[in-house]
Design an enzyme around this catalytic site. Structure first.
Site, PDB file in Angstrom:
ATOM      1  N   HIS A 143       0.814  -1.210   0.000  1.00 63.18           N
ATOM      2  CA  HIS A 143       0.000   0.000   0.000  1.00 63.18           C
ATOM      3  C   HIS A 143       0.848   1.260   0.000  1.00 63.18           C
ATOM      4  O   HIS A 143       0.413   2.306  -0.467  1.00 63.18           O
ATOM      5  CB  HIS A 143      -1.004  -0.042   1.150  1.00 63.18           C
ATOM      6  CG  HIS A 143      -2.128  -0.971   0.821  1.00 63.18           C
ATOM      7  ND1 HIS A 143      -2.104  -2.298   1.160  1.00 63.18           N
ATOM      8  CD2 HIS A 143      -3.247  -0.777   0.085  1.00 63.18           C
ATOM      9  CE1 HIS A 143      -3.182  -2.878   0.672  1.00 63.18           C
ATOM     10  NE2 HIS A 143      -3.894  -1.989   0.025  1.00 63.18           N
ATOM     11  N   ARG A 161     -10.836   2.865  -1.730  1.00 64.57           N
ATOM     12  CA  ARG A 161     -10.360   2.069  -0.584  1.00 64.57           C
ATOM     13  C   ARG A 161     -10.835   2.771   0.690  1.00 64.57           C
ATOM     14  O   ARG A 161     -10.130   3.598   1.259  1.00 64.57           O
ATOM     15  CB  ARG A 161      -8.839   1.966  -0.607  1.00 64.57           C
ATOM     16  CG  ARG A 161      -8.280   1.125  -1.755  1.00 64.57           C
ATOM     17  CD  ARG A 161      -6.758   1.041  -1.672  1.00 64.57           C
ATOM     18  NE  ARG A 161      -6.218  -0.022  -2.503  1.00 64.57           N
ATOM     19  CZ  ARG A 161      -5.686   0.161  -3.719  1.00 64.57           C
ATOM     20  NH1 ARG A 161      -5.635   1.365  -4.244  1.00 64.57           N
ATOM     21  NH2 ARG A 161      -5.195  -0.871  -4.399  1.00 64.57           N
ATOM     22  N   ARG A 214     -15.653   0.209  -1.796  1.00 66.03           N
ATOM     23  CA  ARG A 214     -15.302  -1.102  -1.251  1.00 66.03           C
ATOM     24  C   ARG A 214     -15.393  -1.017   0.267  1.00 66.03           C
ATOM     25  O   ARG A 214     -14.880  -0.071   0.863  1.00 66.03           O
ATOM     26  CB  ARG A 214     -13.881  -1.476  -1.657  1.00 66.03           C
ATOM     27  CG  ARG A 214     -13.444  -2.799  -1.069  1.00 66.03           C
ATOM     28  CD  ARG A 214     -12.081  -3.195  -1.550  1.00 66.03           C
ATOM     29  NE  ARG A 214     -11.023  -2.443  -0.885  1.00 66.03           N
ATOM     30  CZ  ARG A 214      -9.726  -2.619  -1.162  1.00 66.03           C
ATOM     31  NH1 ARG A 214      -9.351  -3.489  -2.077  1.00 66.03           N
ATOM     32  NH2 ARG A 214      -8.823  -1.929  -0.522  1.00 66.03           N
ATOM     33  N   GLU A 252      -9.783 -11.849  -5.502  1.00 69.39           N
ATOM     34  CA  GLU A 252      -8.366 -11.690  -5.191  1.00 69.39           C
ATOM     35  C   GLU A 252      -7.803 -12.864  -4.410  1.00 69.39           C
ATOM     36  O   GLU A 252      -6.667 -12.823  -3.948  1.00 69.39           O
ATOM     37  CB  GLU A 252      -8.119 -10.364  -4.455  1.00 69.39           C
ATOM     38  CG  GLU A 252      -9.049 -10.086  -3.296  1.00 69.39           C
ATOM     39  CD  GLU A 252      -8.870  -8.678  -2.705  1.00 69.39           C
ATOM     40  OE1 GLU A 252      -7.921  -7.971  -3.049  1.00 69.39           O
ATOM     41  OE2 GLU A 252      -9.708  -8.312  -1.862  1.00 69.39           O
ATOM     42  N   ASN A 256      -3.305  -7.362  -7.098  1.00 73.82           N
ATOM     43  CA  ASN A 256      -2.219  -7.286  -6.101  1.00 73.82           C
ATOM     44  C   ASN A 256      -2.301  -8.477  -5.160  1.00 73.82           C
ATOM     45  O   ASN A 256      -1.321  -9.198  -4.936  1.00 73.82           O
ATOM     46  CB  ASN A 256      -2.325  -6.005  -5.268  1.00 73.82           C
ATOM     47  CG  ASN A 256      -2.270  -4.752  -6.116  1.00 73.82           C
ATOM     48  OD1 ASN A 256      -1.706  -4.779  -7.197  1.00 73.82           O
ATOM     49  ND2 ASN A 256      -2.858  -3.675  -5.643  1.00 73.82           N
ATOM     50  N   ASP A 257      -3.489  -8.672  -4.589  1.00 75.70           N
ATOM     51  CA  ASP A 257      -3.624  -9.795  -3.659  1.00 75.70           C
ATOM     52  C   ASP A 257      -3.674 -11.115  -4.396  1.00 75.70           C
ATOM     53  O   ASP A 257      -3.116 -12.110  -3.938  1.00 75.70           O
ATOM     54  CB  ASP A 257      -4.881  -9.615  -2.792  1.00 75.70           C
ATOM     55  CG  ASP A 257      -4.595  -8.696  -1.628  1.00 75.70           C
ATOM     56  OD1 ASP A 257      -3.551  -8.877  -0.983  1.00 75.70           O
ATOM     57  OD2 ASP A 257      -5.389  -7.770  -1.387  1.00 75.70           O
ATOM     58  N   ARG A 296       3.212  -9.697  -0.609  1.00 77.00           N
ATOM     59  CA  ARG A 296       3.332  -8.555  -1.529  1.00 77.00           C
ATOM     60  C   ARG A 296       4.301  -7.489  -1.045  1.00 77.00           C
ATOM     61  O   ARG A 296       4.661  -6.584  -1.795  1.00 77.00           O
ATOM     62  CB  ARG A 296       1.946  -7.956  -1.829  1.00 77.00           C
ATOM     63  CG  ARG A 296       1.248  -7.381  -0.624  1.00 77.00           C
ATOM     64  CD  ARG A 296      -0.238  -7.174  -0.875  1.00 77.00           C
ATOM     65  NE  ARG A 296      -0.554  -5.852  -1.389  1.00 77.00           N
ATOM     66  CZ  ARG A 296      -1.800  -5.418  -1.613  1.00 77.00           C
ATOM     67  NH1 ARG A 296      -2.842  -6.218  -1.419  1.00 77.00           N
ATOM     68  NH2 ARG A 296      -2.032  -4.221  -2.057  1.00 77.00           N
ATOM     69  N   CYS A 343      -8.725  -3.911 -10.628  1.00 78.68           N
ATOM     70  CA  CYS A 343      -8.305  -2.686  -9.930  1.00 78.68           C
ATOM     71  C   CYS A 343      -6.940  -2.845  -9.270  1.00 78.68           C
ATOM     72  O   CYS A 343      -6.523  -1.992  -8.500  1.00 78.68           O
ATOM     73  CB  CYS A 343      -9.350  -2.271  -8.917  1.00 78.68           C
ATOM     74  SG  CYS A 343      -9.760  -3.554  -7.733  1.00 78.68           S
TER      75      CYS A 343
HETATM   76  C1  PEP Z   1      -5.744  -5.724  -4.949  1.00 79.49           C
HETATM   77  O1  PEP Z   1      -5.512  -6.560  -4.066  1.00 79.49           O
HETATM   78  O2  PEP Z   1      -5.352  -5.849  -6.120  1.00 79.49           O
HETATM   79  C2  PEP Z   1      -6.490  -4.505  -4.634  1.00 79.49           C
HETATM   80  C3  PEP Z   1      -6.830  -3.652  -5.582  1.00 79.49           C
HETATM   81  O3  PEP Z   1      -6.773  -4.270  -3.344  1.00 79.49           O
HETATM   82  P1  PEP Z   1      -5.696  -3.738  -2.288  1.00 79.49           P
HETATM   83  O4  PEP Z   1      -4.464  -3.386  -3.049  1.00 79.49           O
HETATM   84  O5  PEP Z   1      -6.289  -2.573  -1.593  1.00 79.49           O
HETATM   85  O6  PEP Z   1      -5.508  -4.914  -1.385  1.00 79.49           O
HETATM   86 MG    MG Z   2      -6.648  -6.519  -2.242  1.00 82.85          MG
END
Ligand code: PEP
Ligand code: MG
Length: 841
Positions: free
Chosen positions: A463, A570, A606, A699, A722-723, A733, A770
């Site tokens: 993040h 977020r 979300r 995810e 990402n997740d 990550r 996303c």
């Molecule tokens: C993701 O996991 O790709 C996502 C968009 O959510 P975050 O990065 O907030 O976990």
């Molecule tokens: Mg995520």
């Protein structure tokens, strides 16, 4: 080895300023036959890039690497300026050691200088002597007084004869390896080279030996495990002290060629520049190329007084502080070892070893005897130690220097007169360096003052990286400890495209970076002008490009940047940086502000996705061994129904103002979705709001595998790459070393996306993405080709993503996506996209 001769020593000179002094040194070098006159210009340029002042009145002027062809013969000169010349930051140089070197020979001179650097009286003698022999003895490794107490061979022990490793001798890296081995034993260990003897457990002392490749050394040991120590040391020397091995640290290379670009929102604008300054390689986390002075981010400032009248008390305080820090480190080591294994805990073992460097401690006690407080003496010693290690320009030592500063601060806290705990933020434009930044630290950064940032840990999908992208701050993460080994104010280039920090860039580095910056600015301006045009591919297919946001004010920015809505708000960011959760009214106001700013464009809110790397102290959630596999996302919403219901009420209130969609994070099971929807429906009825579209983040691999089942319940999917990447590849990550491989374009992740997209298609719902790769150019093409109809990217990436989509054909993207699914590695996928003809405009 460089040898100084009498004709190379010019004593009793004067210069009005640094430039004049450097010209004098240059003349001495020309007359000695070491350089062409043109090299002097390069020496002057070098000072513009980074002053060559070392400390204790000594400077080492030399040219830039690009001017090496003007070096006729390797050699050094010494020019003495007894009255001193203003050199850098208020420091005056009285002895200038001019270096003409085609490779690394000057390291040897630096090694010899370490003896003088830490000893003010030895440095003073050099600055005043009228005897060239004294200077020659000091720099050729003769009679100068060393900084640390000279070791003597331990009495009653045994010894072995070894050779200094070839070809470069006992320089930084092998000396570090030697200390590592020596410290495993209780025995006193000494290394003798000619007339000099160094403590085998002190890196600084070993460097001071100046042992060239192949030099004969005597290693002695005394103590109960002396025999084992000598055996191990003999074996270490026989193995070359790591010199034959491949370079271990990546810092010397501009970028690792085998590393796939990170999943950031823009690809490198061009091939990485071939930098000449010290390159610290990390992972690209946010694009852009900036230049500015280094500035170390610290969460606390430690104050100590300079003098103290009671040496006995100060000696005791220092010993107690060292002991206290050692206890802390041991505890940290034991705890981490239990939780995360010995390998992760090893860093604290290494720190314990640094604490025990006998020479550092001895020098600190000497300073206390001279009337200084324990805190001041200790800080001076570890800062000087770290400074001289880092000046040796060795990547391995750079890491050691950062460790030394870290350990030093740990001890210093015990000796502090006061500790200010507020994190200070820069008040002028800087390149910010930090060990790590929490999402809330990052969110507080002012892009006007933080031109770029570099952290030693972290990952491209953390993040911290996400916030840096949204603030449009170029960022490099996971750069290792070397990122911290940069003095405040030192000139740096932060190349967020290539994922490198360049310390002390040369004039050529700067010029080329400037050209690159201009090109990027030009391209960005063209994209900005077209930002409100829809992203319709050349064969007429539209992909919606929307924004990822984290704060109410960003909704308007998203629209202004060409966003066609918000694909991910977020909401958890509203819960960070505060002492209690936002009330229903506060949240309703925040969501309403966004909905109104969007003026009819859709927004996906979300629900709370706390956990993983986002900690909220006031929720008092128990610490978890594996937070990413713990109570986060929708699991927390269900565990804390009070928070969830409050948030849902606020969302439904805002939904009266415009098109709001609701999305649950991290759904992994049908039961979770059913429960979340049940609560949502109850709240909707309570509020009396109209139904709204409900979707889920995809995810987690389990959600992909039951996507057909989940698709029956919801209106849309948004893939959180990402997740999804971290869970599919089993790579944290934020992991400092694995994160560079956690590329969302890995075919395993793409196959998951394909499964999700086809389940959505069959169920007749839409699917978007996303996560970070939605805004990474290669990712944009592949995701569009896999059938995703909405890409949600950081605000600064909106215009570029739209421009890219307008330049391709969907048929081409589909073809690339098909072929990407058949690739074996993320690197192959990236190469495929890059090499694809007829897709990119
Ligand atoms: C993701 O996991 O790709 C996502 C968009 O959510 P975050 O990065 O907030 O976990
Ligand atoms: Mg995520």
């Amino acid at each position: 080895m460089l040898k100084l001769r009498e004709r190379n020593v010019w004593l009793g000179r004067a210069a009005a300023n640094k430039a004049e002094a450097i010209r004098t040194v240059g003349r001495a070098m020309v007359e000695s036959g070491f350089i062409e006159p043109g090299y002097i210009d390069s020496m002057l340029q070098r000072e513009q890039v980074a002053a060559t002042y070392l400390g204790s009145g000594i400077a080492i002027p030399h040219g830039l690497p690009a001017a090496r062809h003007l070096v006729r013969a390797t050699g050094i000169v010494v020019v003495q300026f007894p009255d001193g010349v203003a050199w850098a930051d208020g420091e005056r140089a009285r002895v200038a050691v001019g270096i003409a070197a085609r490779s690394d020979e000057h390291l040897q001179v630096l090694a010899n200088l370490t003896g003088v650097l830490g000893d003010a009286s030895a440095a003073d003698r050099l600055a005043r002597t009228s005897d060239p022999g004294e200077v020659i003895a000091a720099l050729n490794g003769g009679a100068s007084a060393p900084a640390a107490p000279q070791a003597v061979a331990p009495a009653g022990g045994s010894s072995i004869e070894v050779s200094s490793p070839s070809p470069h001798g006992l320089h930084a890296r092998p000396a570090t390896a030697l200390v590592d081995v020596a410290k495993r034993f209780r025995a006193e260990i000494a290394v003798r080279h000619g007339e000099k003897t160094a403590n085998g457990k002190s890196l600084v002392a070993l460097l001071g030996l100046g042992a060239v490749g192949g030099a004969r050394l005597t290693v002695s040991a005394a103590g109960d495990d002396a025999a084992a120590a000598l055996e191990a040391l003999g074996a270490a020397f026989a193995g070359g002290l790591g010199e034959a091995a491949a370079p271990q640290a990546p810092q010397a290379a501009p970028a690792r060629p085998d590393r796939a670009p990170a999943a950031h929102d823009r690809a490198p604008a061009a091939a990485p520049l071939d930098y000449e300054g010290r390159v610290v390689a990390g992972i690209s986390a946010s694009p852009g190329l900036v230049e500015g002075p280094a500035w170390a981010f610290q969460r606390e400032r430690i104050a100590v007084t300079e003098t103290a009248a009671d040496p006995a008390v100060q000696h005791r305080r220092l010993d107690q502080a060292l002991a206290g820090a050692a206890v802390d480190l041991q505890q940290l080591h034991d705890e981490l070892s239990k939780k995360a294994g010995a390998a992760k805990a090893a860093i604290f073992k290494a720190h314990l070893e640094l604490l025990e460097d006998p020479d550092l401690v001895a020098v600190a006690h000497t300073r206390i005897d001279a009337g200084h407080s324990a805190g001041w003496a200790w800080r001076k010693v570890y800062e000087e130690g770290a400074g001289s290690l880092s000046r040796l320009d060795d990547p391995l030592l750079a890491a050691r220097a950062a460790d030394l500063r870290d350990v030093g601060r740990r001890v210093l806290r015990f000796l502090a007169d006061s500790i200010e705990s507020a994190a200070s933020l820069p008040s002028h434009p800087v390149v910010l360096l930090a060990d790590d930044l929490s999402p809330s630290d990052t969110a507080k950064l002012d892009p006007k003052q933080v031109l770029g940032l570099c952290t030693s840990v972290g990952g491209a999908t953390s993040h911290t990286a996400i916030i840096a992208r949204s603030l449009d701050i170029p960022a490099v993460v996971a750069a290792g400890p070397a990122a911290l080994d940069v003095e405040d104010g030192e000139a740096c280039i932060l190349d967020g495209d290539a994922g490198v920090l360049v310390v002390r860039p040369t004039a050529r580095d700067r010029a080329r970076a400037e050209v690159r910056r201009e090109q990027v600015l030009e391209r960005r301006e063209a994209e900005r002008l077209d930002r409100f045009k829809p992203a319709i591919t050349r064969d007429g297919r539209r992909v919606e490009v929307v924004a990822n946001i984290g704060a109410p004010g960003e909704a308007q920015q998203a629209v202004d940047a060409g966003g066609e809505g918000v694909g991910l708000m977020r909401t958890e960011f509203l819960f960070l940086k505060r002492e209690s959760p936002p009330s229903e009214d506060e949240q309703a106001e925040a969501y309403t502000t966004m909905v109104r700013a969007l003026n009819g464009l859709p927004i996906i809110l979300r629900t709370l996705d706390i956990g993983g790397d986002k900690h909220v102290p006031y929720l008092s959630m128990p610490a978890e061994g594996n937070p990413f596999l713990g109570v986060r996302g929708v699991r927390l919403c269900l565990a804390r129904e009070d928070l969830f219901r409050t948030q849902l009420r606020a969302i439904f209130r805002a939904s009266r103002e415009g098109p709001v969609r609701l999305m649950y994070p991290m759904i992994s099971m049908v039961e979770e979705l059913a429960k979340a929807m049940e609560i949502t429906e109850e709240v909707r009825r309570e509020i009396g709001a109209d139904p709204i579209e409900i979707g889920i983040m995809i995810e987690v691999p389990s959600a992909v595998m039951i996507a057909d089942r989940l698709a029956r319940e919801v209106s849309f999917f948004s893939i959180g790459t990402n997740d999804l990447t971290q869970y599919v590849l089993a790579m944290d990550r934020q992991h400092p070393t694995l994160a560079s491989q956690a590329d969302g374009l890995h075919p395993a992740v793409l196959r998951m996306i394909e499964l999700t997209a086809s389940a959505a298609r069959q169920a007749g719902i839409w699917v978007g993405a996303c996560g970070g790769i939605a805004g990474d150019p290669a990712g944009t093409v592949v995701l569009a080709g896999l059938g995703l109809v909405e890409l949600s990217v950081s605000i600064p990436s909106i215009a570029a993503t739209k421009a890219l989509l307008r330049g391709i054909t969907m048929a081409g993207a589909e073809d690339i996506a098909r072929r990407a699914l058949a690739c074996g590695t993320a690197a192959e996928v990236r190469a495929l996209v890059q090499g694809a003809q007829g897709v990119a405009a």
